[in-house]
Motif scaffolding. Sequence first.
Motif, PDB file in Angstrom:
ATOM      1  N   THR A  64      45.201  21.989  -1.543  1.00 27.06           N
ATOM      2  CA  THR A  64      46.087  23.052  -2.005  1.00 27.06           C
ATOM      3  C   THR A  64      47.243  22.474  -2.813  1.00 27.06           C
ATOM      4  O   THR A  64      48.377  22.852  -2.644  1.00 27.06           O
ATOM      5  CB  THR A  64      46.671  23.818  -0.810  1.00 27.06           C
ATOM      6  OG1 THR A  64      47.291  22.871   0.060  1.00 27.06           O
ATOM      7  CG2 THR A  64      45.597  24.559  -0.053  1.00 27.06           C
ATOM      8  N   THR A  65      46.932  21.519  -3.653  1.00 21.42           N
ATOM      9  CA  THR A  65      47.968  20.889  -4.460  1.00 21.42           C
ATOM     10  C   THR A  65      48.638  21.926  -5.359  1.00 21.42           C
ATOM     11  O   THR A  65      47.962  22.783  -5.909  1.00 21.42           O
ATOM     12  CB  THR A  65      47.361  19.815  -5.377  1.00 21.42           C
ATOM     13  OG1 THR A  65      46.322  19.189  -4.666  1.00 21.42           O
ATOM     14  CG2 THR A  65      48.390  18.799  -5.782  1.00 21.42           C
ATOM     15  N   PRO A  66      49.966  21.868  -5.479  1.00 19.60           N
ATOM     16  CA  PRO A  66      50.608  22.830  -6.360  1.00 19.60           C
ATOM     17  C   PRO A  66      50.221  22.570  -7.806  1.00 19.60           C
ATOM     18  O   PRO A  66      50.110  21.423  -8.222  1.00 19.60           O
ATOM     19  CB  PRO A  66      52.106  22.569  -6.152  1.00 19.60           C
ATOM     20  CG  PRO A  66      52.171  21.155  -5.665  1.00 19.60           C
ATOM     21  CD  PRO A  66      50.909  20.922  -4.895  1.00 19.60           C
ATOM     22  N   GLU A 101      47.150  18.760   1.740  1.00 14.76           N
ATOM     23  CA  GLU A 101      47.683  19.110   0.423  1.00 14.76           C
ATOM     24  C   GLU A 101      46.681  18.929  -0.702  1.00 14.76           C
ATOM     25  O   GLU A 101      46.734  19.586  -1.715  1.00 14.76           O
ATOM     26  CB  GLU A 101      48.943  18.309   0.096  1.00 14.76           C
ATOM     27  CG  GLU A 101      50.156  18.672   0.937  1.00 14.76           C
ATOM     28  CD  GLU A 101      50.429  20.151   1.019  1.00 14.76           C
ATOM     29  OE1 GLU A 101      50.069  20.889   0.079  1.00 14.76           O
ATOM     30  OE2 GLU A 101      50.983  20.589   2.028  1.00 14.76           O
TER      31      GLU A 101
END
Lengths: 260, 278
Positions: free
Chosen positions: B12-14, B9
């Motif tokens: 690719t953290t939101p 994550e």
Amino acid sequence: MGAKVELRDVDRVYGDVQALSPTNQVLEPGTFTTLVGPSGCGKSTLLDIIAGLNKGNGGQVLIDGSPSTGPRRETGVIFQEAAVLPWRTVLDNTAFALETQKVPVRKRREIAREVLQRVGLSDFVNHYPHQLSGGMRQRVAIARVLSTDPDLILADEPFGALDEQTRVVLGLELLKVVRQGGATVLFVTHSIQEAALLSDRVLVMGARPGKILLDLHVDLPPDRDPTMVGSPVATALVEQIWTVLKSEAQRAMVEQGPRS
Amino acid sequence: MSTGPVATESATTPLRKDKPEIVRERRLGLTVRGWTIVGALLTVLFLELAPRLGLVDSFSLVPLSAMVMRAFGLLTDPEFLSQDLVPSLLSILVAFIFAVVSGVLIGLLVWRFDWARKTLDPWLATYYAIPTFALYPLLVALLGIGFVPIVLLATLFAVVAMISSTVDGLDGIPRSVLRLAAVLQLDPFQRTFKVLLPAALPQISVGLRLALSYSLIMVLASEFVLSTSGLGHFISNAYNDFAITDMYAGVLLVFVLALGLNFAFAAALRPQSKRVLS
């Protein structure tokens, strides 16, 4: 078992440019094949023809032995930019393919939740795409493709816009999930490392006219991890591809000349 | 569990877009909003005091409180409601709906077919340079006065905003989304209602607000000359009869109506506008 995809003398001409010279290829079921080459060499054209989005000028595409006439439901396509619908939640984006096939709400959401778990997006089911990073949006697109349980997956530089680490991670995740489902994959990329790391077989394409120059078997174990990029097998493969592509790329640049 | 999806994550953290912080910059001790309120208060004060203090003669302007009282009086007057307010609202609504439905349909055609775009483009580009209202003598000659020519004029005026915004919205749809529709083999109905129109909605909603304003403007303007009923007719009639308080009460109601519709629209469309990919 017969071939999943068979190309017989498939070609494509745009004006007086031979985008794709007559091509004969066979994709065996359950294999992960990468198509690598410089930009403009016709790899996306070839993928579009197999997807039924573009008609070749001549030849024939056979899928499971019967001629292809256009898009088919059992083929999943992943595009370069994540084709997500910004007004739909992650869950409803994932369920969209099933929705258009008139699968009842409850059933399609159940399937969508299951595939979202497989791509690691369980915690983002109710998010909207604008709340996600580029890599996560592409995972949503992958989840939607997986939701219909396709037997053929065509990916057109799906991770091209992402950073190197994300690209490797997502590529390996994709490899893992398609191995579970047993789908045949054709994966277009311009990254040589990505090609070597992910595939069972690498097709190297050259430009003008677009044609397949090399057909290489990747001698790595079926379960891949990022460290294999540095293995002797992968290094040798990358070098071999580079040698061919370098001269191709130089030739293409000279022939194309300055773009206006 | 260091190699599972969870561990990835970090790459690719939101990107949760929180509300941008409102800049509270002060000018002469007041925020921007503070000055807006001051401006409104000064206007109200002027409208109330100027006629009372004799700065403006009472035939030109009546105190605001008198306008407001009269406006409330009108809103409880059944004759005003049935003769003036309801006919105007009805005309606006009908013109708006006609403009939206035909504008979106024409927009879809223009976007889909090259010949339609080539034919209509010069018209669309010059349309608002032409004063549509100048057509009213023609419409009186053709259709007489009343509901039909009013709705027609207002529709004509509003429809082009709808066409332009629909075409803009459709032009802005990413290629990958259109290819998705092709790959999924959507039928024309699904393609239109599940992909094209929702994707174009942010721009279409701009057109909706314009079309509503244009319908309102044209209906009221037409009622001044083309009608024996309606809010516009009420105002011009009051003006001719020197019923200044009635006239201002009517104008006030028009202002409130326009602002109210606009705010209601903006509020209804707000959740949509956020769901746009940058």
